[in-house]
Design a protein around this motif. Structure first.
Motif, mmCIF file in Angstrom:
data_model
loop_
_atom_site.group_PDB
_atom_site.id
_atom_site.type_symbol
_atom_site.label_atom_id
_atom_site.label_comp_id
_atom_site.label_asym_id
_atom_site.label_seq_id
_atom_site.Cartn_x
_atom_site.Cartn_y
_atom_site.Cartn_z
ATOM 1 N N THR A 56 -8.213 -20.126 11.663
ATOM 2 C CA THR A 56 -6.815 -19.723 11.765
ATOM 3 C C THR A 56 -6.673 -18.337 11.145
ATOM 4 O OG1 THR A 56 -6.263 -20.711 9.622
ATOM 5 C CG2 THR A 56 -6.012 -22.100 11.574
ATOM 6 N N ILE A 57 -5.521 -17.722 11.354
ATOM 7 C CA ILE A 57 -5.256 -16.418 10.747
ATOM 8 C C ILE A 57 -4.940 -16.625 9.268
ATOM 9 C CG2 ILE A 57 -3.697 -14.449 10.715
ATOM 10 C CD1 ILE A 57 -3.411 -14.734 13.725
ATOM 11 N N GLU A 58 -5.722 -16.003 8.408
ATOM 12 C CA GLU A 58 -5.550 -16.145 6.969
ATOM 13 C C GLU A 58 -5.257 -14.784 6.358
ATOM 14 O OE1 GLU A 58 -9.218 -17.893 5.761
ATOM 15 O OE2 GLU A 58 -8.856 -19.781 6.806
ATOM 16 N N LYS A 59 -4.384 -14.762 5.362
ATOM 17 C CA LYS A 59 -3.948 -13.494 4.765
ATOM 18 C C LYS A 59 -4.005 -13.558 3.252
ATOM 19 C CE LYS A 59 0.500 -12.314 4.788
ATOM 20 N NZ LYS A 59 0.885 -11.851 3.435
ATOM 21 N N CYS A 60 -4.480 -12.482 2.648
ATOM 22 C CA CYS A 60 -4.332 -12.313 1.203
ATOM 23 C C CYS A 60 -3.952 -10.854 0.944
ATOM 24 C CB CYS A 60 -5.606 -12.699 0.451
ATOM 25 S SG CYS A 60 -7.051 -11.698 0.811
ATOM 26 N N SER A 61 -3.576 -10.553 -0.279
ATOM 27 C CA SER A 61 -3.035 -9.232 -0.583
ATOM 28 C C SER A 61 -3.926 -8.466 -1.545
ATOM 29 C CB SER A 61 -1.633 -9.370 -1.188
ATOM 30 O OG SER A 61 -0.764 -9.992 -0.269
ATOM 31 N N LEU A 62 -3.976 -7.172 -1.333
ATOM 32 C CA LEU A 62 -4.704 -6.258 -2.209
ATOM 33 C C LEU A 62 -3.763 -5.147 -2.657
ATOM 34 C CD1 LEU A 62 -7.896 -5.600 -0.007
ATOM 35 C CD2 LEU A 62 -7.667 -7.358 -1.762
ATOM 36 N N ASN A 63 -3.962 -4.671 -3.876
ATOM 37 C CA ASN A 63 -3.323 -3.445 -4.335
ATOM 38 C C ASN A 63 -4.407 -2.386 -4.501
ATOM 39 O OD1 ASN A 63 -0.656 -4.334 -4.466
ATOM 40 N ND2 ASN A 63 -0.933 -5.199 -6.509
ATOM 41 N N VAL A 64 -4.277 -1.295 -3.790
ATOM 42 C CA VAL A 64 -5.271 -0.223 -3.834
ATOM 43 C C VAL A 64 -4.661 0.985 -4.529
ATOM 44 C CG1 VAL A 64 -6.763 1.286 -2.475
ATOM 45 C CG2 VAL A 64 -6.302 -1.043 -1.686
ATOM 46 N N GLU A 65 -5.338 1.465 -5.548
ATOM 47 C CA GLU A 65 -4.907 2.670 -6.258
ATOM 48 C C GLU A 65 -5.917 3.784 -5.994
ATOM 49 O OE1 GLU A 65 -4.451 1.766 -10.372
ATOM 50 O OE2 GLU A 65 -2.794 0.369 -10.053
ATOM 51 N N VAL A 66 -5.425 4.921 -5.558
ATOM 52 C CA VAL A 66 -6.286 6.049 -5.215
ATOM 53 C C VAL A 66 -5.907 7.251 -6.070
ATOM 54 C CG1 VAL A 66 -7.110 7.557 -3.385
ATOM 55 C CG2 VAL A 66 -6.471 5.195 -2.853
ATOM 56 N N LYS A 67 -6.896 7.787 -6.753
ATOM 57 C CA LYS A 67 -6.666 8.949 -7.621
ATOM 58 C C LYS A 67 -6.772 10.225 -6.790
ATOM 59 C CE LYS A 67 -9.754 9.873 -10.725
ATOM 60 N NZ LYS A 67 -10.593 9.756 -11.945
ATOM 61 N N LEU A 68 -5.636 10.909 -6.629
ATOM 62 C CA LEU A 68 -5.575 12.153 -5.879
ATOM 63 C C LEU A 68 -5.277 13.310 -6.834
ATOM 64 C CD1 LEU A 68 -3.350 10.906 -2.905
ATOM 65 C CD2 LEU A 68 -5.825 11.180 -2.907
ATOM 66 N N PRO A 69 -5.494 14.544 -6.395
ATOM 67 C CA PRO A 69 -5.174 15.691 -7.265
ATOM 68 C C PRO A 69 -3.716 15.713 -7.718
ATOM 69 C CG PRO A 69 -6.545 16.412 -5.431
ATOM 70 C CD PRO A 69 -6.182 14.980 -5.163
ATOM 71 N N ILE A 70 -2.802 15.152 -6.898
ATOM 72 C CA ILE A 70 -1.382 15.167 -7.257
ATOM 73 C C ILE A 70 -0.974 13.945 -8.074
ATOM 74 C CG2 ILE A 70 -0.729 16.544 -5.260
ATOM 75 C CD1 ILE A 70 0.154 13.949 -3.883
ATOM 76 N N GLY A 71 -1.926 13.026 -8.316
ATOM 77 C CA GLY A 71 -1.621 11.822 -9.076
ATOM 78 C C GLY A 71 -2.186 10.587 -8.403
ATOM 79 N N VAL A 72 -1.793 9.423 -8.900
ATOM 80 C CA VAL A 72 -2.298 8.155 -8.370
ATOM 81 C C VAL A 72 -1.384 7.655 -7.257
ATOM 82 C CG1 VAL A 72 -2.833 5.741 -8.882
ATOM 83 C CG2 VAL A 72 -3.418 7.534 -10.538
ATOM 84 N N SER A 73 -1.978 7.368 -6.100
ATOM 85 C CA SER A 73 -1.237 6.808 -4.972
ATOM 86 C C SER A 73 -1.533 5.316 -4.887
ATOM 87 C CB SER A 73 -1.673 7.496 -3.674
ATOM 88 O OG SER A 73 -1.049 6.904 -2.558
#
Length: 248
Positions: A56-73
């Motif tokens: 079946t279609i299964e879903k979970c969640s992720l939080n991704v933090e990316v360090k960019l020159p202008i700050g964290v996205s």
């Protein structure tokens, strides 16, 4: 508005996500929401590390933090595992609620992150090719994704397509890493140049299909990458790109 993380069955989505959570990266950090690595592995992996079949279609969640020159996205990600029969009309008819929910999640996302496998003809000579599909089969499967992007993804502004398991491809992987790696103040290539390089070297059989996706509507951008759980620079690259443009 978040990002949807999808891909072909047994392509390595689980291992890619877990690789990003396990070790400290240069620019990308991934956190599982309300779960941990042990839970994910118990739910999605067999004891030998292979992927459990998804019925079946299964879903979970992720939080991704990316360090960019202008700050964290920060990027909110819906990681979706789907059955191999997802695009069969018979499966959609028999699982109409699941299919409609899947379409709704995708339609509301800002970006799509698609993982695809390598095909036999580009593998290193010593790799057991019986475990991989042929180039023609790969193109046929890719065409189903193209139809999906054109017909069912009216909202996402960015589509990221990653050819996974780059460590198995017949190439000089260290040279590719050196060329493609991200440096905040002076990379060898810009994002468009990286995309064109990857297209011409790894996605040539579906180049015209990729153009169809790009031309399907105004404001859409498709970018292609190669990824590997064994090479962090390649692993992080598509997330850095996505964060750079979703922040704009």
């Amino acid at each position: 508005m978040g990002v949807v993380y999808i891909g072909d069955r047994a392509v390595g989505k689980t291992h890619l996500a877990l690789a990003l959570t396990k070790s400290k990266g240069n620019y990308v950090r991934v956190n599982l929401v309300n779960q941990n690595n042990q839970n994910i592995q118990a739910n999605l992996l067999n004891l030998d590390g292979t992927i459990k079949p998804t019925k079946t279609i299964e879903k979970c969640s992720l939080n991704v933090e990316v360090k960019l020159p202008i700050g964290v996205s920060k990027i909110s990600v819906d990681w979706i595992d789907s059955p191999g029969e997802l695009f069969r009309r018979s499966w959609q008819f028999e699982h109409i609620n699941e299919w409609q929910n899947f379409q709704e999640i995708v339609s509301k996302s800002a970006g799509i992150f698609l993982i695809v496998p390598p095909y036999r003809e580009i593998l290193q000579p010593h790799i057991d090719r019986e475990n991989f599909i042929t180039r023609q089969q790969w193109c046929n499967r890719f065409n189903r994704w193209v139809e999906f992007f054109i017909n069912d993804c009216s909202q996402p502004r960015r589509i990221i397509i990653c050819l996974n398991k780059a460590d198995l491809i017949n190439c000089d992987i260290e040279q590719e890493i050196s060329l493609l790696s991200y440096l905040p103040h002076g990379s060898n290539l810009n994002w468009l140049q990286r995309h064109n390089y990857v297209i011409n070297n790894y996605f040539q059989p579906v180049k015209s299909e990729l153009e169809k996706i790009n031309q399907s509507r105004s404001g859409l951008s498709v970018r292609c990458f190669i990824t590997s759980i064994y090479h962090r620079n390649l692993l992080e690259l598509p997330w850095i790109y996505l964060a750079s443009y979703l922040d704009n």
